[in-house]
Design an enzyme around this catalytic site. Sequence first.
Site, mmCIF file in Angstrom:
data_model
loop_
_atom_site.group_PDB
_atom_site.id
_atom_site.type_symbol
_atom_site.label_atom_id
_atom_site.label_comp_id
_atom_site.label_asym_id
_atom_site.label_seq_id
_atom_site.Cartn_x
_atom_site.Cartn_y
_atom_site.Cartn_z
ATOM 1 N N ARG A 135 22.084 111.391 143.193
ATOM 2 C CA ARG A 135 20.926 111.816 143.976
ATOM 3 C C ARG A 135 20.477 110.695 144.917
ATOM 4 O O ARG A 135 20.292 109.557 144.501
ATOM 5 C CB ARG A 135 19.773 112.171 143.045
ATOM 6 C CG ARG A 135 18.467 112.495 143.773
ATOM 7 C CD ARG A 135 17.288 112.361 142.845
ATOM 8 N NE ARG A 135 16.012 112.557 143.548
ATOM 9 C CZ ARG A 135 14.860 112.041 143.145
ATOM 10 N NH1 ARG A 135 14.808 111.296 142.060
ATOM 11 N NH2 ARG A 135 13.762 112.262 143.835
ATOM 12 N N ASP A 179 17.676 114.756 148.727
ATOM 13 C CA ASP A 179 16.395 115.448 148.608
ATOM 14 C C ASP A 179 15.906 115.967 149.955
ATOM 15 O O ASP A 179 15.183 116.961 150.020
ATOM 16 C CB ASP A 179 15.336 114.503 148.028
ATOM 17 C CG ASP A 179 15.313 114.535 146.509
ATOM 18 O OD1 ASP A 179 15.444 115.628 145.947
ATOM 19 O OD2 ASP A 179 15.150 113.472 145.893
ATOM 20 N N LEU A 182 5.162 117.804 140.706
ATOM 21 C CA LEU A 182 4.140 116.824 140.375
ATOM 22 C C LEU A 182 4.674 115.875 139.311
ATOM 23 O O LEU A 182 4.968 116.279 138.183
ATOM 24 C CB LEU A 182 2.871 117.530 139.859
ATOM 25 C CG LEU A 182 2.284 118.604 140.780
ATOM 26 C CD1 LEU A 182 1.063 119.254 140.134
ATOM 27 C CD2 LEU A 182 1.929 118.022 142.141
ATOM 28 N N GLY A 183 4.814 114.620 139.689
ATOM 29 C CA GLY A 183 5.265 113.591 138.764
ATOM 30 C C GLY A 183 4.760 112.257 139.258
ATOM 31 O O GLY A 183 3.710 112.182 139.898
ATOM 32 N N ASP A 231 -0.341 106.214 135.099
ATOM 33 C CA ASP A 231 0.090 107.152 134.064
ATOM 34 C C ASP A 231 -0.980 108.227 133.889
ATOM 35 O O ASP A 231 -2.081 107.944 133.404
ATOM 36 C CB ASP A 231 0.326 106.400 132.755
ATOM 37 C CG ASP A 231 0.947 107.266 131.679
ATOM 38 O OD1 ASP A 231 0.724 108.482 131.677
ATOM 39 O OD2 ASP A 231 1.642 106.710 130.806
ATOM 40 N N MET A 232 -0.681 109.460 134.271
ATOM 41 C CA MET A 232 -1.666 110.535 134.185
ATOM 42 C C MET A 232 -2.166 110.747 132.761
ATOM 43 O O MET A 232 -3.346 111.096 132.541
ATOM 44 C CB MET A 232 -1.072 111.840 134.736
ATOM 45 C CG MET A 232 -1.998 113.036 134.641
ATOM 46 S SD MET A 232 -3.539 112.845 135.592
ATOM 47 C CE MET A 232 -3.000 113.418 137.208
ATOM 48 N N GLY A 266 7.288 116.102 135.942
ATOM 49 C CA GLY A 266 6.704 115.654 134.673
ATOM 50 C C GLY A 266 5.279 116.110 134.441
ATOM 51 O O GLY A 266 4.934 116.604 133.358
ATOM 52 N N GLU A 314 5.022 120.150 134.614
ATOM 53 C CA GLU A 314 5.533 120.828 133.425
ATOM 54 C C GLU A 314 4.676 120.592 132.186
ATOM 55 O O GLU A 314 4.580 121.468 131.319
ATOM 56 C CB GLU A 314 6.952 120.354 133.112
ATOM 57 C CG GLU A 314 7.994 120.722 134.140
ATOM 58 C CD GLU A 314 9.318 120.061 133.842
ATOM 59 O OE1 GLU A 314 9.719 120.031 132.660
ATOM 60 O OE2 GLU A 314 9.959 119.548 134.787
ATOM 61 N N GLU A 357 17.264 118.930 138.266
ATOM 62 C CA GLU A 357 17.959 118.413 139.429
ATOM 63 C C GLU A 357 19.443 118.207 139.140
ATOM 64 O O GLU A 357 20.268 118.261 140.052
ATOM 65 C CB GLU A 357 17.303 117.104 139.882
ATOM 66 C CG GLU A 357 15.928 117.308 140.482
ATOM 67 C CD GLU A 357 15.076 116.045 140.487
ATOM 68 O OE1 GLU A 357 14.439 115.781 141.517
ATOM 69 O OE2 GLU A 357 15.050 115.339 139.464
#
Length: 366
Positions: free
Chosen positions: A51, A108, A169-170, A241-242, A289, A292, A342
């Site tokens: 990738r 991408d 969203l990551g 880090d969410m 991440g 999901e 991916e």
Amino acid sequence: MRVLTVNPGSSSLKVSLLDADDTVLAEDSGGGHEMAGLVADMPRPDAIGVRFVHGGTDFTEPVRVDGKAAERLRELADLAPLHQPASLHALDEITGVLPDVPAVACFDTAFHATLPEAAAAYALPREWVERFGLRRYGFHGLSFSYAVRRAAEMLGTDPAAPRMVVCHLGAGASLCAVAGGRSVDTTMGFTPLEGLVMASRAGSIDPGIPLWLIKHGVPAAEVGDALERSSGLRGLTGTGDMRRVRERAAEGDPAALGGLDVYHHRLRACAAAMTASLGGLDVLVFTGGIGEHDPAVRARLAEDLAYLGTSVDPGRNAAADGDTDVTADGAAVRTLVVAAREDLEIADGVRRCLGNDSCQDRRVST
């Protein structure tokens, strides 16, 4: 054809070996190991797919990597400094370990080659545009492409039928407006800096801010590094880090609460802009991440877009695991969670490329 997929992200490295029917024979998420160690116990692949985030205008479909292609990929590194060097390093490593196995680069940016001119163009001097190739390229295309196909399968419809907004969203994050199965608008631009608030990237800001900072003595390199690595959620809350942001917000931390508000304000505004490009919305898709694994993000965006007909079922949303329809009963817009794959998109690109003489023989313009 057995394909080894190599997916370097801004904060991860994923290696998967897929059989001809896309069965995963082996996989590894890195963990600090060298490439030779990652593939040592895997069966030998027939081909390799790596990738790459940025293909510029030269690469709008997968390409078999030769010396000239590798040289051009290195020239594009400064357009995606968190990703392109990692992909180049991974390519060098894997071709060093498996020198006789054909390697294909998958991009991408390629999914967004269908952007209409009005969506791709920046209002800049034409001389600059033509000299430097300044335009919106868009990113996360491998994720978007797979999510569109998988969402259509889940809905039992043709991918070209529904108007979709796909939310990847990551650590990096972007949205894509999809009509007719193709990208017609997206939030990232010339580089992956534009658009949403991300883990460490600022997203869209007034371009006068970096100019002002440079004018007032902040070195350009420091400004660029800060926009990539110490802005976004990290700049707002102290962490990118969410999960930690949510923990701190639950404890009442003002910075975390404020940071979430900024994150969602930008997410809501950009999602609404994508629906405007589509003229409406049929399907809202979450992947990546955070997309999901964070039910709160999904619920809040669905609530923010309720005027368009989005609504999620609280129980389904909270229990979502893998590919899941979380739409509330009676909602006009379907809301889906799609696990990012991916690797499947890379493997498909490799097989198409190596089965196509024009791909194998393509030469890169310089």
